[in-house]
Design a protein around this motif. Structure first.
Motif, PDB file in Angstrom:
ATOM      1  N   ASP A  50     -27.484 -23.058  20.352  1.00  0.00           N
ATOM      2  CA  ASP A  50     -28.618 -23.889  20.717  1.00  0.00           C
ATOM      3  C   ASP A  50     -29.405 -24.170  19.446  1.00  0.00           C
ATOM      4  O   ASP A  50     -29.777 -23.235  18.745  1.00  0.00           O
ATOM      5  N   VAL A  51     -29.628 -25.423  19.131  1.00  0.00           N
ATOM      6  CA  VAL A  51     -30.366 -25.765  17.923  1.00  0.00           C
ATOM      7  C   VAL A  51     -31.702 -26.367  18.326  1.00  0.00           C
ATOM      8  O   VAL A  51     -31.756 -27.314  19.117  1.00  0.00           O
ATOM      9  N   ALA A  52     -32.781 -25.815  17.792  1.00  0.00           N
ATOM     10  CA  ALA A  52     -34.118 -26.331  18.110  1.00  0.00           C
ATOM     11  C   ALA A  52     -34.415 -27.559  17.261  1.00  0.00           C
ATOM     12  O   ALA A  52     -33.868 -27.717  16.168  1.00  0.00           O
ATOM     13  N   LYS A  53     -35.288 -28.429  17.770  1.00  0.00           N
ATOM     14  CA  LYS A  53     -35.745 -29.575  16.970  1.00  0.00           C
ATOM     15  C   LYS A  53     -36.361 -29.066  15.678  1.00  0.00           C
ATOM     16  O   LYS A  53     -37.187 -28.163  15.701  1.00  0.00           O
ATOM     17  N   GLY A  54     -35.931 -29.635  14.563  1.00  0.00           N
ATOM     18  CA  GLY A  54     -36.491 -29.244  13.269  1.00  0.00           C
ATOM     19  C   GLY A  54     -35.869 -27.992  12.680  1.00  0.00           C
ATOM     20  O   GLY A  54     -36.248 -27.580  11.587  1.00  0.00           O
ATOM     21  N   GLU A  55     -34.933 -27.390  13.395  1.00  0.00           N
ATOM     22  CA  GLU A  55     -34.325 -26.159  12.881  1.00  0.00           C
ATOM     23  C   GLU A  55     -33.343 -26.474  11.752  1.00  0.00           C
ATOM     24  O   GLU A  55     -32.653 -27.488  11.775  1.00  0.00           O
ATOM     25  N   ARG A  56     -33.294 -25.574  10.755  1.00  0.00           N
ATOM     26  CA  ARG A  56     -32.372 -25.718   9.638  1.00  0.00           C
ATOM     27  C   ARG A  56     -31.358 -24.579   9.713  1.00  0.00           C
ATOM     28  O   ARG A  56     -31.724 -23.406   9.590  1.00  0.00           O
ATOM     29  N   ILE A  57     -30.110 -24.950   9.935  1.00  0.00           N
ATOM     30  CA  ILE A  57     -29.064 -23.945  10.096  1.00  0.00           C
ATOM     31  C   ILE A  57     -28.054 -24.060   8.970  1.00  0.00           C
ATOM     32  O   ILE A  57     -27.616 -25.162   8.633  1.00  0.00           O
ATOM     33  N   VAL A  58     -27.718 -22.938   8.382  1.00  0.00           N
ATOM     34  CA  VAL A  58     -26.629 -22.892   7.409  1.00  0.00           C
ATOM     35  C   VAL A  58     -25.449 -22.202   8.068  1.00  0.00           C
ATOM     36  O   VAL A  58     -25.597 -21.148   8.688  1.00  0.00           O
ATOM     37  N   VAL A  59     -24.287 -22.849   7.972  1.00  0.00           N
ATOM     38  CA  VAL A  59     -23.056 -22.285   8.528  1.00  0.00           C
ATOM     39  C   VAL A  59     -22.169 -21.860   7.365  1.00  0.00           C
ATOM     40  O   VAL A  59     -21.904 -22.657   6.469  1.00  0.00           O
ATOM     41  N   CYS A  60     -21.764 -20.603   7.354  1.00  0.00           N
ATOM     42  CA  CYS A  60     -20.857 -20.149   6.307  1.00  0.00           C
ATOM     43  C   CYS A  60     -19.709 -19.373   6.928  1.00  0.00           C
ATOM     44  O   CYS A  60     -19.690 -19.122   8.145  1.00  0.00           O
ATOM     45  N   GLY A  61     -18.762 -18.989   6.091  1.00  0.00           N
ATOM     46  CA  GLY A  61     -17.591 -18.273   6.589  1.00  0.00           C
ATOM     47  C   GLY A  61     -16.379 -18.650   5.781  1.00  0.00           C
ATOM     48  O   GLY A  61     -16.398 -19.655   5.067  1.00  0.00           O
ATOM     49  N   PRO A  62     -15.314 -17.861   5.898  1.00  0.00           N
ATOM     50  CA  PRO A  62     -14.133 -18.115   5.082  1.00  0.00           C
ATOM     51  C   PRO A  62     -13.494 -19.470   5.371  1.00  0.00           C
ATOM     52  O   PRO A  62     -13.701 -20.056   6.434  1.00  0.00           O
ATOM     53  N   SER A  63     -12.734 -19.949   4.409  1.00  0.00           N
ATOM     54  CA  SER A  63     -11.987 -21.194   4.566  1.00  0.00           C
ATOM     55  C   SER A  63     -11.059 -21.078   5.776  1.00  0.00           C
ATOM     56  O   SER A  63     -10.424 -20.055   5.981  1.00  0.00           O
ATOM     57  N   MET A  78     -29.137 -34.201  10.788  1.00  0.00           N
ATOM     58  CA  MET A  78     -28.223 -34.411   9.668  1.00  0.00           C
ATOM     59  C   MET A  78     -27.227 -33.259   9.574  1.00  0.00           C
ATOM     60  O   MET A  78     -27.615 -32.090   9.583  1.00  0.00           O
ATOM     61  N   LEU A  79     -25.949 -33.627   9.476  1.00  0.00           N
ATOM     62  CA  LEU A  79     -24.886 -32.647   9.312  1.00  0.00           C
ATOM     63  C   LEU A  79     -24.360 -32.750   7.878  1.00  0.00           C
ATOM     64  O   LEU A  79     -24.123 -33.857   7.390  1.00  0.00           O
ATOM     65  N   PHE A  80     -24.211 -31.627   7.235  1.00  0.00           N
ATOM     66  CA  PHE A  80     -23.672 -31.604   5.874  1.00  0.00           C
ATOM     67  C   PHE A  80     -22.444 -30.711   5.851  1.00  0.00           C
ATOM     68  O   PHE A  80     -22.511 -29.565   6.291  1.00  0.00           O
ATOM     69  N   ASP A  81     -21.337 -31.221   5.353  1.00  0.00           N
ATOM     70  CA  ASP A  81     -20.137 -30.391   5.263  1.00  0.00           C
ATOM     71  C   ASP A  81     -19.789 -30.139   3.799  1.00  0.00           C
ATOM     72  O   ASP A  81     -19.178 -30.974   3.143  1.00  0.00           O
ATOM     73  N   GLU A  82     -20.192 -29.003   3.299  1.00  0.00           N
ATOM     74  CA  GLU A  82     -19.971 -28.604   1.904  1.00  0.00           C
ATOM     75  C   GLU A  82     -20.298 -29.733   0.921  1.00  0.00           C
ATOM     76  O   GLU A  82     -19.452 -30.139   0.117  1.00  0.00           O
ATOM     77  N   PRO A  83     -21.542 -30.228   0.976  1.00  0.00           N
ATOM     78  CA  PRO A  83     -21.910 -31.405   0.179  1.00  0.00           C
ATOM     79  C   PRO A  83     -21.883 -31.184  -1.331  1.00  0.00           C
ATOM     80  O   PRO A  83     -21.850 -32.160  -2.071  1.00  0.00           O
ATOM     81  N   THR A  84     -21.874 -29.937  -1.772  1.00  0.00           N
ATOM     82  CA  THR A  84     -21.902 -29.713  -3.227  1.00  0.00           C
ATOM     83  C   THR A  84     -20.607 -29.106  -3.755  1.00  0.00           C
ATOM     84  O   THR A  84     -20.480 -28.879  -4.954  1.00  0.00           O
ATOM     85  N   SER A  85     -19.638 -28.870  -2.874  1.00  0.00           N
ATOM     86  CA  SER A  85     -18.489 -28.100  -3.363  1.00  0.00           C
ATOM     87  C   SER A  85     -17.506 -28.922  -4.189  1.00  0.00           C
ATOM     88  O   SER A  85     -16.636 -28.360  -4.841  1.00  0.00           O
ATOM     89  N   ALA A  86     -17.657 -30.265  -4.194  1.00  0.00           N
ATOM     90  CA  ALA A  86     -16.785 -31.070  -5.054  1.00  0.00           C
ATOM     91  C   ALA A  86     -17.483 -31.451  -6.363  1.00  0.00           C
ATOM     92  O   ALA A  86     -16.944 -32.205  -7.151  1.00  0.00           O
ATOM     93  N   LEU A  87     -18.699 -30.917  -6.557  1.00  0.00           N
ATOM     94  CA  LEU A  87     -19.493 -31.351  -7.716  1.00  0.00           C
ATOM     95  C   LEU A  87     -19.354 -30.399  -8.895  1.00  0.00           C
ATOM     96  O   LEU A  87     -19.166 -29.194  -8.716  1.00  0.00           O
ATOM     97  N   VAL A 124     -22.988 -26.852   6.374  1.00  0.00           N
ATOM     98  CA  VAL A 124     -21.922 -25.932   5.979  1.00  0.00           C
ATOM     99  C   VAL A 124     -22.009 -25.830   4.471  1.00  0.00           C
ATOM    100  O   VAL A 124     -21.851 -26.823   3.763  1.00  0.00           O
ATOM    101  N   THR A 125     -22.347 -24.677   3.966  1.00  0.00           N
ATOM    102  CA  THR A 125     -22.455 -24.497   2.522  1.00  0.00           C
ATOM    103  C   THR A 125     -22.375 -23.022   2.177  1.00  0.00           C
ATOM    104  O   THR A 125     -22.702 -22.163   2.989  1.00  0.00           O
ATOM    105  N   HIS A 126     -21.897 -22.773   0.961  1.00  0.00           N
ATOM    106  CA  HIS A 126     -21.908 -21.399   0.456  1.00  0.00           C
ATOM    107  C   HIS A 126     -22.977 -21.234  -0.603  1.00  0.00           C
ATOM    108  O   HIS A 126     -22.984 -20.249  -1.340  1.00  0.00           O
ATOM    109  N   GLU A 127     -23.888 -22.205  -0.658  1.00  0.00           N
ATOM    110  CA  GLU A 127     -25.006 -22.105  -1.600  1.00  0.00           C
ATOM    111  C   GLU A 127     -26.061 -21.188  -1.000  1.00  0.00           C
ATOM    112  O   GLU A 127     -26.932 -21.607  -0.227  1.00  0.00           O
ATOM    113  N   MET A 128     -25.977 -19.920  -1.347  1.00  0.00           N
ATOM    114  CA  MET A 128     -26.830 -18.945  -0.691  1.00  0.00           C
ATOM    115  C   MET A 128     -28.296 -19.062  -1.107  1.00  0.00           C
ATOM    116  O   MET A 128     -29.188 -18.708  -0.356  1.00  0.00           O
ATOM    117  N   GLY A 129     -28.535 -19.596  -2.314  1.00  0.00           N
ATOM    118  CA  GLY A 129     -29.916 -19.848  -2.728  1.00  0.00           C
ATOM    119  C   GLY A 129     -30.569 -20.862  -1.801  1.00  0.00           C
ATOM    120  O   GLY A 129     -31.715 -20.695  -1.369  1.00  0.00           O
TER     121      GLY A 129
END
Ligand code: ADP
Ligand code: MG
Length: 263
Positions: free
Chosen positions: A46-59, A181-190, A215-220
């Motif tokens: 369940d995602v709340a309005k305005g919620e920011r979720i990071v999804v991580c996990g192995p390939s 907005m959905l992001f799928d590893e937006p920085t991993s090709a950079l 979806v990101t592994h940018e833990m910062g």
């Protein structure tokens, strides 16, 4: 909850909407198979309005598949998925209604190489939304200012750096005025030196209150803006928590093993 029929000014489509004050995405017992392969197993989220979720996990754990289900780039076989009150089912009106509200940014920017930056940004507003050209261009320039590259408007994607192209991709999504907005590893090709310029734009978006699933592994980034971090493994949500608890006190041994590899 209240069920109502809503109609959109830009088309004759009508979708069925169920309103719910605080939750914008509801996923219940979602299961998906690729052929015989069970890729998503009983996902509840369940995602709340305005919620920011990071999804991580192995390939291969199903992160991309899960977020692609949210704008129906992937179908699922069991369970339910509701976005802003619209149930994602076979009904094309519902699918179109959801896609109007959900923007997506991919690992490989997916810009049209033969169009200028400005044309990339105005294409969908002009042809899908039927917005007048002057207005679409003004909006596009506004978003290019926000991602800090208005001076690149008349160039082609190939003339920009990867970081700049990804910021264009984000601006292009924002031109459609999405609620999610959905992001799928937006920085991993950079290249490493370009990662922060893209994350900075994402942080700003998060601070403006956009509902985001990244979806990101940018833990910062996760520590800075996420309300919740979700860890997936083998098609399941194995653990979720606020970033502080998630990073400092992971409970599941698979989470612990994953974090020990990436931190
Ligand atoms: P992640 O994003 O976590 O790396 P994915 O959602 O891309 O994982 O993939 C999950 C699993 O599903 C992987 O084992 C992958 O090989 C498989 N998979 C992904 N897309 C397809 C597809 N179109 N057909 C068959 N298997 C797929
Ligand atoms: Mg993926």
């Amino acid at each position: 909850s209240i069920t109502e029929k809503t109609s959109d000014n830009n088309s004759s489509t009508t979708e069925t909407r169920t309103s719910n004050a605080d939750s914008i995405i509801q996923i219940e017992n979602l299961n998906k198979w690729y052929g015989a392969f069970h890729v998503l197993k009983d996902i509840n989220l369940d995602v709340a309005k305005g919620e920011r979720i990071v999804v991580c996990g192995p390939s291969g754990s199903g992160k991309s598949t899960l977020i692609r289900c949210i704008n129906r780039l992937e179908e699922f076989q069991e369970g339910s998925l509701t976005v802003d009150g619209v149930a994602l089912n076979e009904d094309i009106k519902n699918i179109e209604a959801v896609r109007r509200e959900v923007g997506m940014v991919f690992q490989h920017f997916n810009l049209f190489p033969h169009l200028t930056i400005l044309e990339n940004l105005t294409l969908a507003p002009l042809w899908v939304r039927k917005i007048p050209k002057k207005e679409a261009e003004a909006t596009a320039m506004e978003y290019l200012e926000r991602v800090k590259i208005p001076d690149q408007a008349l160039k082609f994607p190939g003339q920009l750096s990867g970081g700049q192209q990804q910021r264009v991709a984000i601006a292009r999504s924002l031109c459609m005025n999405p609620k999610i907005m959905l992001f799928d590893e937006p920085t991993s090709a950079l290249d490493p030196e370009m990662i922060s310029e893209v994350l900075d734009v994402m942080v700003e978006l998060a601070e403006e209150g956009m509902t985001m699933l990244c979806v990101t592994h940018e833990m910062g980034f996760a520590k800075k803006v996420a309300d919740r971090v979700i860890f997936m493994d083998a098609g399941q949500i194995v653990e979720q928590n606020n970033p502080h608890e998630f990073f400092d006190n992971p409970q599941n041994e698979r989470t612990q093993a994953f974090l020990s590899q990436i931190i």
